[in-house]
Design a protein around this motif. Structure first.
Motif, PDB file in Angstrom:
ATOM      1  N   ASN A 136      39.293  41.868  48.808  1.00 43.50           N
ATOM      2  CA  ASN A 136      38.279  40.869  49.122  1.00 43.50           C
ATOM      3  C   ASN A 136      36.972  41.171  48.397  1.00 43.50           C
ATOM      4  O   ASN A 136      35.972  40.487  48.614  1.00 43.50           O
ATOM      5  N   ASP A 137      37.003  42.206  47.546  1.00 42.61           N
ATOM      6  CA  ASP A 137      35.840  42.573  46.745  1.00 42.61           C
ATOM      7  C   ASP A 137      35.978  41.933  45.366  1.00 42.61           C
ATOM      8  O   ASP A 137      36.966  42.164  44.665  1.00 42.61           O
ATOM      9  N   THR A 138      35.001  41.139  44.997  1.00 47.73           N
ATOM     10  CA  THR A 138      35.076  40.389  43.744  1.00 47.73           C
ATOM     11  C   THR A 138      35.229  41.302  42.536  1.00 47.73           C
ATOM     12  O   THR A 138      36.090  41.066  41.675  1.00 47.73           O
ATOM     13  N   ALA A 139      34.418  42.341  42.440  1.00 47.54           N
ATOM     14  CA  ALA A 139      34.471  43.244  41.289  1.00 47.54           C
ATOM     15  C   ALA A 139      35.826  43.932  41.185  1.00 47.54           C
ATOM     16  O   ALA A 139      36.393  44.046  40.088  1.00 47.54           O
ATOM     17  N   ALA A 140      36.367  44.358  42.323  1.00 46.66           N
ATOM     18  CA  ALA A 140      37.673  45.020  42.321  1.00 46.66           C
ATOM     19  C   ALA A 140      38.770  44.060  41.877  1.00 46.66           C
ATOM     20  O   ALA A 140      39.662  44.431  41.094  1.00 46.66           O
ATOM     21  N   GLN A 141      38.711  42.820  42.339  1.00 46.35           N
ATOM     22  CA  GLN A 141      39.749  41.858  41.976  1.00 46.35           C
ATOM     23  C   GLN A 141      39.653  41.469  40.504  1.00 46.35           C
ATOM     24  O   GLN A 141      40.679  41.265  39.844  1.00 46.35           O
ATOM     25  N   ILE A 142      38.442  41.385  39.973  1.00 45.34           N
ATOM     26  CA  ILE A 142      38.275  41.110  38.538  1.00 45.34           C
ATOM     27  C   ILE A 142      38.929  42.220  37.728  1.00 45.34           C
ATOM     28  O   ILE A 142      39.612  41.962  36.726  1.00 45.34           O
ATOM     29  N   GLY A 143      38.750  43.475  38.165  1.00 44.63           N
ATOM     30  CA  GLY A 143      39.376  44.602  37.486  1.00 44.63           C
ATOM     31  C   GLY A 143      40.895  44.512  37.535  1.00 44.63           C
ATOM     32  O   GLY A 143      41.579  44.811  36.546  1.00 44.63           O
ATOM     33  N   GLN A 144      41.430  44.082  38.671  1.00 43.45           N
ATOM     34  CA  GLN A 144      42.877  43.936  38.805  1.00 43.45           C
ATOM     35  C   GLN A 144      43.410  42.853  37.877  1.00 43.45           C
ATOM     36  O   GLN A 144      44.480  42.995  37.269  1.00 43.45           O
ATOM     37  N   ILE A 145      42.657  41.756  37.770  1.00 45.71           N
ATOM     38  CA  ILE A 145      43.070  40.673  36.880  1.00 45.71           C
ATOM     39  C   ILE A 145      43.006  41.126  35.426  1.00 45.71           C
ATOM     40  O   ILE A 145      43.896  40.794  34.620  1.00 45.71           O
TER      41      ILE A 145
END
Length: 346
Positions: free
Chosen positions: A92-101
């Motif tokens: 649910n953390d935007t920065a973490a999800q961007i990294g995953q993408i």
């Protein structure tokens, strides 16, 4: 969950139980027939085709509905021998999800399915994938730019409120000076505003009904119980309650039972298994729930597979899948709950 712009899409008159099945039956690996005899023949999509690797960046499973999204995606992918699913932990953390993408893009997956933690904030991630030649299926919470996705699929928040309002309206249409109350979700979310707007729009068709109270909760069991207790103390008499979310509805029902109240009807939202079971039992105030189907994640896998294999959707004249699919918010009651029971999330 999407902003109001998502409602520009195609409205599917299919409920949660049929949405995924429709897409499964509608895409085909078989060559398209040009003769009239084959024009109306549905083609099953269970034959393996071109191998497709789908990257799935979903949410953190800290809520029943969000967990059901991840489960639906995984289970759907398992049904296809030609699909490999690369799934992230979920955040649910935007920065973490961007990294995953970014990781999925670097792995050169064929298609990406993304339910963003924040659609607006993560628009650049969708744009990056599209520019890298990886089509994106944007799930539910919509990106700020249509250039950031090839296809959006999600629920109808306004429609949830609308259908909940019409159900309650029909139940109370013959009662003079009927009163209703609303237990909403997080008020800082656009989806909550849309659900309330739809509910209020429906109630305008019933001049005998007045909404006398509204309280926002947090989509959690604890907040549902606390806020419902406050509503019950403030409103000594009313005829119906609409609760936006079945998870917080578990808490709301606890508060209602503790207060010994059974003098009104309740409508829930989303489609939790516990709500279905309560409706089927027919012993409490909960008479219906309005779907926000997590099966959309299964359908997103179907769409991603079709994109990866260059297929369209049978039953439509176009060669490509639509750019937008809005799911229908069906009302589940004791009359049809058995049909929807398998789709209920825990």
């Amino acid at each position: 969950m999407p902003t109001s712009t998502s409602r520009r899409g195609l409205l599917f008159g299919a409920a949660a139980v049929s949405t995924g099945a429709l897409l499964t039956a509608c895409t085909s690996n078989e060559p398209k027939e040009t003769g009239n005899d084959q024009a109306d023949v549905p083609v099953a999509d269970d034959k393996p085709g071109k191998k497709v690797t789908i990257g799935f960046a979903g949410p953190q499973a800290d809520h029943g509905w969000l967990n059901a999204i991840n489960v639906n995606a995984r289970e759907r992918a398992k049904k296809y021998k030609d699909v490999t699913l690369e799934i992230t932990e979920g955040s649910n953390d935007t920065a973490a999800q961007i990294g995953q993408i970014d990781t999925l893009i670097n792995k050169k997956v064929d298609v990406l399915v993304i339910l963003p933690a924040d659609g607006k904030a993560m628009t650049q991630a969708g744009l990056k994938a599209m520019r890298a030649g990886i089509p994106v299926v944007n799930l539910d919470r919509i990106f700020a730019s249509p250039q950031a996705y090839r296809c959006w699929i999600g629920g109808d928040n306004y429609g949830m409120g609308l259908n909940a309002g019409h159900y309650i309206g029909e139940k109370l249409k013959d009662k003079k000076n009927a009163k209703v109350i609303e237990l909403a979700g997080l008020d800082n979310l656009e989806l909550t505003k849309q659900r309330t707007e739809g509910f209020d729009a429906a109630l305008k068709n019933y001049p005998n009904i007045k909404k006398v109270a509204r309280q926002a909760a947090d989509f959690t069991v604890e907040s549902g119980q606390a806020k419902m207790s406050q509503l019950l103390q403030a409103q000594k008499s009313f005829d119906a309650l609409w609760n936006h979310d079945d998870d917080q509805g578990v808490g709301a029902l606890r508060a209602i039972k503790q207060a010994g109240r059974d003098d009104f009807l309740m409508v829930g939202g989303a489609g939790a298994l516990s709500a279905f079971q309560e409706i089927k039992a027919g012993k409490g105030v909960l008479q219906a729930t309005v779907l926000y189907p997590p099966t959309m994640a299964a359908s997103a896998i179907d769409l991603a597979r079709a994109l990866g294999q260059g297929k369209g959707v049978s039953g439509m004249a176009e060669f490509e899948i639509p750019s937008s699919l809005t799911l229908y918010s069906a009302v589940v009651t004791k009359d049809n709950v058995d049909e929807y029971m398998p789709t209920g999330f825990k």
